[in-house]
Design a protein around this motif. Structure first.
Motif, short mmCIF file in Angstrom:
data_model
loop_
_atom_site.label_atom_id
_atom_site.label_comp_id
_atom_site.label_asym_id
_atom_site.label_seq_id
_atom_site.Cartn_x
_atom_site.Cartn_y
_atom_site.Cartn_z
N VAL A 106 -13.53 31.96 26.90
CA VAL A 106 -14.02 32.92 25.92
C VAL A 106 -13.10 33.25 24.90
N ARG A 107 -11.80 33.39 25.12
CA ARG A 107 -10.84 33.99 24.27
C ARG A 107 -10.76 33.51 22.90
N ARG A 108 -11.01 32.32 22.87
CA ARG A 108 -10.96 31.53 21.50
C ARG A 108 -12.14 31.69 20.69
N HIS A 109 -13.18 32.39 21.36
CA HIS A 109 -14.36 32.49 20.38
C HIS A 109 -15.13 34.10 20.51
N LYS A 110 -14.02 34.93 21.18
CA LYS A 110 -14.32 36.33 21.17
C LYS A 110 -14.89 37.01 20.01
N LYS A 111 -15.85 37.70 20.25
CA LYS A 111 -16.66 38.42 18.84
C LYS A 111 -15.79 39.71 18.30
N PHE A 112 -14.99 40.31 19.51
CA PHE A 112 -14.47 41.40 19.11
C PHE A 112 -13.31 41.81 19.86
N ASP A 113 -12.01 42.32 19.66
CA ASP A 113 -11.06 42.97 20.48
C ASP A 113 -11.68 43.67 21.57
N GLY A 114 -11.19 43.61 22.61
CA GLY A 114 -11.41 44.36 23.93
C GLY A 114 -12.36 43.69 24.61
N GLU A 115 -13.00 42.58 24.27
CA GLU A 115 -14.11 41.71 24.89
C GLU A 115 -13.43 41.13 26.16
N ILE A 116 -12.30 40.65 26.05
CA ILE A 116 -11.65 39.92 27.10
C ILE A 116 -11.29 40.88 28.27
N ILE A 117 -10.84 42.04 28.01
CA ILE A 117 -10.55 42.92 29.05
C ILE A 117 -11.88 43.38 29.87
N LEU A 118 -12.75 43.62 29.03
CA LEU A 118 -14.20 44.08 29.71
C LEU A 118 -14.58 43.00 30.50
N LEU A 119 -14.57 41.61 29.91
CA LEU A 119 -14.84 40.54 30.93
C LEU A 119 -14.08 40.41 32.09
N TYR A 120 -12.94 40.70 32.12
CA TYR A 120 -12.05 40.63 33.31
C TYR A 120 -12.61 41.80 34.17
N LEU A 121 -12.82 43.03 33.94
CA LEU A 121 -13.09 44.20 34.59
C LEU A 121 -14.44 44.07 35.21
N ALA A 122 -15.51 43.39 34.57
CA ALA A 122 -16.83 42.90 35.21
C ALA A 122 -16.63 41.83 35.93
#
Length: 299
Positions: free
Chosen positions: A229-245
């Protein structure tokens, strides 16, 4: 939980670990080894390896995204230090009965007691403070650092394997793991496990869910998703939110299997399971709202 690293002192202890349905029989899995007369615990060595791998992952991602890798080396120094403190505080708070009569034991990490959610919370707070002091973007910093954190978790969980801890209740499933009764803490042997003790060649075994393995494999799957996902993320903070979920979903399920849960005082509610559920809900809601906001901004 990182797990309780207390060593059972018993010279006649059996050191085997068995996975009968996989035909894996390990006759001697020690908890430590000696180098020049110095005893080194596998648990600590694996945790250290996880930390190092996590730092390397974060600095690699920083280079890939045009950030300064040195920021992540600096962050790692503070995050590791405060994460250990946070993990210990979390564990002590919810195991207070074990410490209230001897407060010095709070500082005795050789007896174990580190809760991973406490470490994660401390790491996020440390990253937030670090970002503000260095005038960096917290969401971007967190998206990068979280890849290192979850890699460290994947590796670090194997410390629980050597310590014979962080396991679940009885199972006869494919991945069932057998541990000698005298090699585990008596408090981790639930009534259900006690009712299913197996005698093999004069040795008593409990047969358990290897929840450390479940979590390591689950986190590996989460890491793969984050890397995609990180190569196509739409906004900063998306990766950590995906991790927490993603991590929260797995932890909610796995925590329910474990026999060493930390409970909310005067309840039968596992605190890490409750926290995982809350974080999953909050993270998913934020992902939906931020994605909608991003879509609107493009119109």
């Amino acid at each position: 939980m990182f797990g309780n690293s207390a060593t059972v002192k018993n010279v006649s202890m059996n050191w085997s670990i068995r996975f009968p349905h996989l035909n894996i029989y390990l006759e001697h899995v020690g908890k430590n080894f000696e180098v020049f007369g110095i005893s080194i615990a596998y648990y600590g060595l694996i945790i250290a390896a996880g930390m190092l791998a996590g730092i390397l992952m974060a600095t690699y991602e920083a280079k890939r995204t045009g950030q300064n890798p040195d920021d992540y080396f600096d962050l790692a120094i503070f995050a590791i230090f405060f994460s250990v403190i946070g993990a210990r505080i979390y564990y002590v708070i919810f195991s207070w009965d074990s410490y209230k009569n001897n407060l010095w034991n709070v500082f005795n990490l050789r007896q174990g007691g580190l809760a991973i959610y406490g470490g994660v919370i401390a790491a996020i707070i440390t990253t937030l403070v670090f970002a503000r002091l260095k005038k960096l973007s917290f969401p971007k910093l967190a998206d990068t650092a979280i890849l290192g954190l979850i890699l460290g978790q994947i590796i670090g969980r194997w410390g629980n394997f050597f310590n014979r801890e962080a396991f679940g209740g009885y199972t006869d499933g494919l991945l069932a793991m057998q541990l000698p009764v005298d090699a585990v803490r008596s408090g981790d042997i639930s009534i259900d496990l006690a009712e299913h003790i197996i005698e093999l060649n004069g040795i008593s075994y409990i047969q358990v869910h290897p929840t450390f393995l479940y979590e390591s494999l689950w986190n590996l799957g989460v890491l793969v998703i984050l890397l995609l996902v990180r190569r196509h993320k739409k906004f900063d903070g998306e990766i950590i939110l995906l991790y927490l979920a993603g991590y929260g979903i797995g932890r909610f399920w796995i925590e329910g299997l474990r026999t060493d849960q930390l409970l909310l005082p005067s309840t039968e509610i596992a605190v890490s399971q409750l926290l995982a559920g809350i974080l999953v809900i909050v993270s998913v809601v934020m992902l939906v709202l931020l994605n909608r906001k991003k879509i609107r901004s493009r119109r």
